[in-house]
Design an enzyme around this catalytic site. Structure first.
Site, PDB file in Angstrom:
ATOM      1  N   HIS A 281       0.836  -1.219   0.000  1.00 34.00           N
ATOM      2  CA  HIS A 281       0.000   0.000   0.000  1.00 34.00           C
ATOM      3  C   HIS A 281       0.866   1.264   0.000  1.00 34.00           C
ATOM      4  O   HIS A 281       0.526   2.259   0.625  1.00 34.00           O
ATOM      5  CB  HIS A 281      -0.939   0.028   1.215  1.00 34.00           C
ATOM      6  CG  HIS A 281      -1.951  -1.074   1.217  1.00 34.00           C
ATOM      7  ND1 HIS A 281      -3.201  -0.939   0.668  1.00 34.00           N
ATOM      8  CD2 HIS A 281      -1.898  -2.343   1.693  1.00 34.00           C
ATOM      9  CE1 HIS A 281      -3.881  -2.065   0.809  1.00 34.00           C
ATOM     10  NE2 HIS A 281      -3.113  -2.940   1.428  1.00 34.00           N
TER      11      HIS A 281
ATOM     12  N   ASN B 216     -10.197  -2.829   2.499  1.00 35.00           N
ATOM     13  CA  ASN B 216      -9.918  -2.830   1.060  1.00 35.00           C
ATOM     14  C   ASN B 216     -11.210  -2.575   0.300  1.00 35.00           C
ATOM     15  O   ASN B 216     -12.291  -2.553   0.890  1.00 35.00           O
ATOM     16  CB  ASN B 216      -9.346  -4.189   0.631  1.00 35.00           C
ATOM     17  CG  ASN B 216      -7.866  -4.337   0.949  1.00 35.00           C
ATOM     18  OD1 ASN B 216      -7.188  -3.368   1.263  1.00 35.00           O
ATOM     19  ND2 ASN B 216      -7.370  -5.551   0.863  1.00 35.00           N
TER      20      ASN B 216
ATOM     21  N   TYR C 142       0.914  -4.029  12.171  1.00 38.80           N
ATOM     22  CA  TYR C 142       0.857  -2.605  11.826  1.00 38.80           C
ATOM     23  C   TYR C 142       1.670  -1.734  12.782  1.00 38.80           C
ATOM     24  O   TYR C 142       2.345  -0.801  12.365  1.00 38.80           O
ATOM     25  CB  TYR C 142      -0.609  -2.147  11.738  1.00 38.80           C
ATOM     26  CG  TYR C 142      -1.297  -2.732  10.520  1.00 38.80           C
ATOM     27  CD1 TYR C 142      -1.520  -4.104  10.431  1.00 38.80           C
ATOM     28  CD2 TYR C 142      -1.691  -1.951   9.454  1.00 38.80           C
ATOM     29  CE1 TYR C 142      -2.115  -4.672   9.317  1.00 38.80           C
ATOM     30  CE2 TYR C 142      -2.293  -2.511   8.338  1.00 38.80           C
ATOM     31  CZ  TYR C 142      -2.507  -3.866   8.275  1.00 38.80           C
ATOM     32  OH  TYR C 142      -3.086  -4.426   7.179  1.00 38.80           O
TER      33      TYR C 142
HETATM   34 FE1  HDE Z   1      -2.377  -4.743   5.477  1.00 37.81          FE
HETATM   35  N1  HDE Z   1      -0.575  -3.937   5.932  1.00 37.81           N
HETATM   36  N2  HDE Z   1      -1.717  -6.560   6.041  1.00 37.81           N
HETATM   37  N3  HDE Z   1      -4.116  -5.614   4.853  1.00 37.81           N
HETATM   38  N4  HDE Z   1      -3.043  -2.988   4.866  1.00 37.81           N
HETATM   39  C1  HDE Z   1      -0.225  -2.667   5.793  1.00 37.81           C
HETATM   40  O1  HDE Z   1       0.878  -1.347   7.379  1.00 37.81           O
HETATM   41  C2  HDE Z   1      -0.625  -6.782   6.766  1.00 37.81           C
HETATM   42  C3  HDE Z   1      -4.451  -6.917   4.964  1.00 37.81           C
HETATM   43  C4  HDE Z   1      -4.293  -2.687   4.433  1.00 37.81           C
HETATM   44  O2  HDE Z   1      -3.270   3.577   4.045  1.00 37.81           O
HETATM   45  C5  HDE Z   1       1.102  -2.340   6.409  1.00 37.81           C
HETATM   46  O3  HDE Z   1       1.210   0.875   7.671  1.00 37.81           O
HETATM   47  C6  HDE Z   1      -0.548  -8.171   7.144  1.00 37.81           C
HETATM   48  C7  HDE Z   1      -5.849  -7.114   4.748  1.00 37.81           C
HETATM   49  C8  HDE Z   1      -4.374  -1.296   4.072  1.00 37.81           C
HETATM   50  O4  HDE Z   1      -1.555   3.399   5.391  1.00 37.81           O
HETATM   51  C9  HDE Z   1       1.507  -3.666   7.071  1.00 37.81           C
HETATM   52  C10 HDE Z   1      -1.652  -8.753   6.595  1.00 37.81           C
HETATM   53  C11 HDE Z   1      -6.333  -5.865   4.497  1.00 37.81           C
HETATM   54  C12 HDE Z   1      -3.104  -0.779   4.319  1.00 37.81           C
HETATM   55  C13 HDE Z   1       0.371  -4.574   6.672  1.00 37.81           C
HETATM   56  C14 HDE Z   1      -2.384  -7.748   5.917  1.00 37.81           C
HETATM   57  C15 HDE Z   1      -5.246  -4.948   4.559  1.00 37.81           C
HETATM   58  C16 HDE Z   1      -2.303  -1.855   4.811  1.00 37.81           C
HETATM   59  C17 HDE Z   1       2.090  -1.736   5.461  1.00 37.81           C
HETATM   60  C18 HDE Z   1      -2.040 -10.233   6.656  1.00 37.81           C
HETATM   61  C19 HDE Z   1      -7.758  -5.468   4.175  1.00 37.81           C
HETATM   62  C20 HDE Z   1      -2.633   0.634   4.063  1.00 37.81           C
HETATM   63  C21 HDE Z   1       2.218  -0.283   5.866  1.00 37.81           C
HETATM   64  C22 HDE Z   1      -2.347 -10.682   7.955  1.00 37.81           C
HETATM   65  C23 HDE Z   1      -8.684  -5.734   5.266  1.00 37.81           C
HETATM   66  C24 HDE Z   1      -2.982   1.539   5.207  1.00 37.81           C
HETATM   67  C25 HDE Z   1       1.400  -0.142   7.047  1.00 37.81           C
HETATM   68  C26 HDE Z   1      -2.575   2.955   4.859  1.00 37.81           C
HETATM   69  C27 HDE Z   1      -0.971  -1.717   5.206  1.00 37.81           C
HETATM   70  C28 HDE Z   1       0.328  -5.843   7.074  1.00 37.81           C
HETATM   71  C29 HDE Z   1      -3.557  -8.029   5.202  1.00 37.81           C
HETATM   72  C30 HDE Z   1      -5.431  -3.554   4.321  1.00 37.81           C
HETATM   73  C31 HDE Z   1       2.864  -4.208   6.702  1.00 37.81           C
HETATM   74  C32 HDE Z   1       0.537  -8.817   7.960  1.00 37.81           C
HETATM   75  C33 HDE Z   1      -6.626  -8.426   4.816  1.00 37.81           C
HETATM   76  C34 HDE Z   1      -5.593  -0.559   3.536  1.00 37.81           C
HETATM   77  O5  HDE Z   1       1.543  -3.555   8.466  1.00 37.81           O
END
Ligand code: HDE
Length: 698
Positions: free
Chosen positions: A83, A156, A370
Site C-alpha cells: 500500500h 480494502n 501494523y
Molecule cells: Fe495490510 N498492511 N496486512 N491488509 N493494509 C499494511 O501497514 C498486513 C491486509 C491494508 O493507508 C502495512 O502501515 C498483514 C488485509 C491497508 O496506510 C503492514 C496482513 C487488508 C493498508 C500490513 C495484511 C489490509 C495496509 C504496510 C495479513 C484489508 C494501508 C504499511 C495478515 C482488510 C494503510 C502499514 C494505509 C498496510 C500488514 C492483510 C489492508 C505491513 C501482515 C486483509 C488498507 O503492516
C-alpha cells in the site's frame, strides 16, 4: 489536555473537528516572514554558499549550507511495504442511525453525532512512485478520531482476501511484487511468480476472481466500495456481543474503467486518482460514503456452510442485509502530503470500547503487524504523537522517552501504582475498570479444547463455492471482462505448468470460465482440481455485480467537450449548463490551449487535445464547425480521441460536422453516438453492446 500528552495547540478545522499544529514558533510558523535555520537564526543569503573568495572552494564552515543539505539528504522515509502508493483526505463521519443496542461505542451512541476522520486510499503492489490505475486491489483505510480514542477500519475495496492465515502474507506479497531477480514488473500481478504462488493456493480462488473483475480498475476512489473484510465484534453496554461486517458504500455508486482505458489513463495521467480526489474536494463536491453493517449472532454464524472467521468468505447482502448507520464526507485536502498522508499510520488494533476483534487468524496477524511496521517506517515508537496520528481526545500513560519524544511530562511519577502526592492526590493516571476497554470473552468458545494447533478450522477447506458464487453473480459483460483478464494475466506467465495448474483451479470454480480462459490461451481444458471440501452452489447475489445496479448517473462525472476556432459558443454554453445542472463537470478540450476565437466571442480551452485522451473522461461531446475538419482529419490524436471513446463504450455526442468525421474514420454510429440534444440525458451511460465489435473478449 493532560500533563502527559504532547502539548500541541488545537484549532477547529472546516469539518468542525480540531486540527493540530506544531507548537508555537515551530518549523512551519506561517506568521514568520524571515527564513531561519533550524536553530532560529535568520538567514541573510539563501542563494550562495560560503566560498573562499568569489570563485574559491566552498568552506566547511558554511553551517547554513550543511544544515540544509543534511536535512535534504534524509527527506525520504521508507515507503510502506505494501500500500505504498496512496492519497488521503480529511473529513467527518456522521452517525445517521444510533445503535446503542449493538455497541457502546460513543461514535454510534446518538444520531447526528459527528466524528472527524482521515481516509487514505491506496494500491497494494506498486511502489510509492508507481501509477494510480494498475489492475490492483485498493486499500480503503479510515481513522476515526473518536472521543474515546482512535478507531481505524483498515479495509480494502474487495470484501474478501487472498489468504486465510497471516503466516502466508509475506509469501503473497513477495510473489506479487517485482520478481526478485529482475526487479520488475512494477505494480502488476501479470507475471510468473504471482500466478505460480496463486495456483498453489486454492484458498485464493475467490479473491482472484474479484481481482480479475472490473473491481480492481476503479474509476476513482469516489466510486469504490470499502470493506472491513474480517468479522468484528460489537459489544453493547450490557456486555452482549454481536458479530459484524463493515461496508462503505459510495453515494455516487460503484464504477470501474475498462482495462484498455486504465492502461491509457496510466500513460496520460499517472496521478489520475489522487488528482480526482484532490480536485473534487477543492471544487467543493465532497465525496461521500455510507457506512453499513451486517450484524449476526454467533448461533447463526455456526449454522452457515462457511466460516465467518475465514477472510476468504463473504456473507451475501441478500442473506444478511446491510444496514446503513452513518455517512462519511471527505471535505478537506491535507495541507501537506508528507506530514499527513505519508506519515499517517493505520492499525486494525486501534479500537474503542464497544468494538472488538474476533479470532479470524488473518486479523490476529494484522494486530501485530501494523504497530511493528510503523517503527521501521516512521523510525520511532512515538509516531502516535505526529499530528495526523495523535488522538484528538486526551491521552496519557507512563510510557516514556524514545526517539523524537514531543511530550514534556511533568513530575516524578513515571510508574504506576505510585504514592507520590500532588495537592493531596496521587500523581498521574490510573486504570479505569468501568469505562476502560474490556476484551469480549469469546476467544475460546468455538473450540473448548484450547489445544495449541497449527491447523485451520474445517470449513476453511472449501475454496471454491464462493468463487463460483462470485462468477455466477456477474452480468454476461462482467463475466467476459473477468475471463479476458485471466487470459491477459496468464498470457504474461511463461511457465506453462503454472498456466495449466491455474486452469485446473478455474475448472473447479466454473467450467464455463475455465473453458473461456483455456481457449484464450490456446491450451486444453484440464480436469478440475480436487477440492478438499465439498463445493456447493449458492444463490447468485446481484449485489456482487457492478453493472446490475444500472447505468452510471451524471453526478460526479466529467465530460470532455471538444471545440475548435469557429465553434458556436452559445451551443457550448448550453451544453455545459445542461451537464452542470445534473452535477456533471465539463472540461473544454481543443487542439490549442488558451483563449480562442469562436463564432460568438472567445472561449478558453481547459486542456490541450494532445495530453487529454478521451480515457480521462466519462463521455465526450464534440461541437465543431465544418471549417475545423481539415485540421482534425490530419490529427492522429483527434482520431484516437473518438476511436477510444467508442472502444471504451462511452457516449459520443456529435454535431453534424463531427458525424461526418466519424463516418470518414469508420466509427460506426450506434445508440451511444447521439446528437447534441440527446447527449446530456444519456452521457454517462456505457454502451456495452458495442464491445464485441471493438475487442476480442474471452
Ligand atoms: Fe495490510 N498492511 N496486512 N491488509 N493494509 C499494511 O501497514 C498486513 C491486509 C491494508 O493507508 C502495512 O502501515 C498483514 C488485509 C491497508 O496506510 C503492514 C496482513 C487488508 C493498508 C500490513 C495484511 C489490509 C495496509 C504496510 C495479513 C484489508 C494501508 C504499511 C495478515 C482488510 C494503510 C502499514 C494505509 C498496510 C500488514 C492483510 C489492508 C505491513 C501482515 C486483509 C488498507 O503492516
Amino acid at each position: 489536555m493532560s500533563q502527559d500528552s504532547p502539548s500541541f495547540e488545537t484549532t477547529p478545522g472546516p469539518s468542525g473537528e480540531t486540527h493540530q499544529h506544531v507548537p508555537n514558533g515551530g518549523p512551519h510558523d506561517a506568521g514568520l516572514a524571515h527564513l531561519t535555520t533550524n536553530q532560529g537564526l535568520r538567514i541573510s543569503d539563501n542563494q550562495n554558499s560560503l566560498k573562499a573568495g568569489r570563485s574559491g572552494p566552498v568552506l566547511l564552515e558554511d553551517f547554513v549550507l550543511r544544515e540544509k543539505i543534511f536535512h535534504f539528504d534524509h527527506e525520504r522515509i521508507p515507503e510502506r511495504v505494501v500500500h505504498a502508493r496512496g492519497h488521503g483526505a480529511h473529513g467527518v463521519f456522521e452517525c445517521t442511525r444510533a445503535i446503542p443496542e449493538l455497541t457502546k461505542a460513543g461514535l454510534f451512541a446518538e444520531t447526528g453525532k459527528k466524528t472527524p476522520v482521515f481516509a487514505r486510499f491506496s494500491t497494494v503492489a506498486g511502489g510509492a512512485g508507481s501509477i494510480d490505475t494498475p489492475r490492483d486491489v485498493r486499500g480503503f483505510a479510515v481513522k476515526f478520531y473518536t472521543d474515546e480514542g482512535n478507531w481505524d477500519i483498515v479495509g480494502n475495496n474487495i470484501p474478501v482476501f487472498f489468504i486465510q492465515d497471516a503466516i502466508k502474507f509475506p509469501d503473497l506479497v513477495h510473489a506479487v511484487k517485482m520478481e526478485a531477480d529482475k526487479g520488475y514488473p512494477q505494480a502488476a500481478s501479470a507475471h510468473d511468480t504471482f500466478w505460480d504462488f496463486i495456483s498453489l493456493m486454492p484458498e485464493a480462488m475467490h479473491m482472484v476472481l474479484w481481482q480479475m473483475s472490473d473491481r480492481t480498475l476503479p474509476r476513482s476512489p469516489r466510486f469504490m466500495e470499502g470493506f472491513g473484510i474480517h468479522t468484528f465484534r460489537l459489544v453493547n453496554g450490557a456486555g452482549e456481543g454481536h458479530l459484524v461486517k463493515f461496508h462503505w458504500k459510495p453515494v455516487l455508486g460503484i464504477q470501474s474503467t475498462t482495462w484498455d482505458e486504465a492502461t491509457k489513463i496510466a500513460g496520460a495521467d499517472p496521478d489520475y486518482h489522487r488528482r480526482d480526489l484532490f480536485e473534487t474536494i477543492e471544487r467543493g463536491a465532497f465525496p461521500q460514503w455510507e457506512l453499513g453493517i451486517q450484524v449476526f449472532d454467533d448461533g447463526w454464524a455456526m449454522e452457515q456452510p462457511y466460516d465467518v472467521l475465514d477472510a476468504t468468505k463473504l456473507i451475501p447482502e441478500e442473506v444478511v442485509p446491510v444496514t446503513i448507520i452513518g455517512r462519511m464526507t471527505l471535505d478537506r485536502n491535507p495541507d501537506n502530503f508528507f506530514a499527513e498522508t505519508e506519515q499517517s499510520a493505520f492499525c486494525p488494533a486501534n479500537v474503542v470500547p464497544g468494538i472488538d476483534f474476533t479470532a479470524d487468524p488473518l486479523l490476529q496477524g494484522r494486530l501485530f503487524s501494523y504497530l511493528d511496521t510503523q517503527k521501521s517506517r516512521l523510525g520511532t515508537t512515538n509516531f502516535h504523537q505526529l499530528p495526523i496520528n495523535a488522538p484528538r481526545c486526551p491521552f496519557q500513560n507512563f510510557q516514556r522517552d524514545g526517539m523524537m519524544q514531543m511530550g514534556v511530562p511533568h513530575g516524578r511519577a513515571n510508574y504506576e501504582p505510585n504514592s507520590l502526592f500532588e495537592q493531596g492526590e496521587p500523581t498521574g493516571p490510573r486504570e479505569c475498570a468501568e469505562t476502560g476497554f474490556v476484551t469480549f470473552p469469546d476467544a475460546a468458545q468455538r473450540d473448548d479444547s484450547c489445544a495449541r494447533l497449527r491447523m485451520r478450522p474445517e470449513l476453511f477447506d472449501d475454496h471454491y463455492s464462493q468463487a463460483r458464487l462470485f462468477y455466477r453473480s456477474q452480468t454476461p459483460v462482467e463475466q467476459s471482462h473477468l475471463a479476458s483478464a485471466f487470459v491477459f494475466e496468464l498470457s504474461k506467465v511463461d511457465l506453462e505448468h503454472v498456466q495449466q495448474r491455474m486452469l485446473t483451479r478455474l475448472a473447479a470454480v466454473d467450467m464455463d470460465l475455465a473453458h473461456r480462459v483455456a481457449k484464450g490461451l490456446s491450451l486444453p481444458l484440464p480436469a478440475p482440481a480436487k477440492s478438499a471440501a465439498p463445493v456447493f452452489d449458492m444463490d447468485p447475489s446481484p449485489a456482487l455485480s457492478i453493472l446490475s445496479a444500472g447505468q452510471p448517473r451524471m453526478n460526479g462525472r466529467t465530460i470532455g467537450l471538444l471545440f475548435a476556432e469557429g465553434s458556436s459558443r452559445d451551443s457550448i454554453e448550453r451544453m455545459r449548463d445542461a451537464i452542470e445542472a445534473q452535477q456533471g463537470r465539463v472540461v473544454l478540450v481543443s487542439q490549442k490551449v488558451g483563449l480562442q476565437e469562436v463564432r460568438d466571442g472567445t472561449l478558453k480551452a481547459d486542456a490541450k487535445l494532445e495530453g487529454s485522451p478521451s480515457a480521462l473522461f466519462d463521455a465526450v461531446v464534440s461541437i465543431i464547425p465544418p471549417e475545423a475538419l481539415s485540421a482534425l482529419r490530419s490529427d492522429h490524436t483527434a482520431r484516437e480521441w473518438f476511436a477510444d471513446a467508442y472502444a471504451h463504450c462511452k457516449t459520443i455526442g456529435a454535431c453534424p460536422a463531427t458525424l461526418r468525421l466519424l463516418g470518414e474514420w469508420g466509427i460506426a454510429a450506434d445508440d451511444g453516438v447521439t446528437n447534441l440534444q440527446d447527449f446530456p440525458h444519456v452521457a454517462p451511460a456505457r454502451h456495452w453492446a458495442r464491445e464485441p465489435r471493438v475487442r476480442l473478449l474471452a
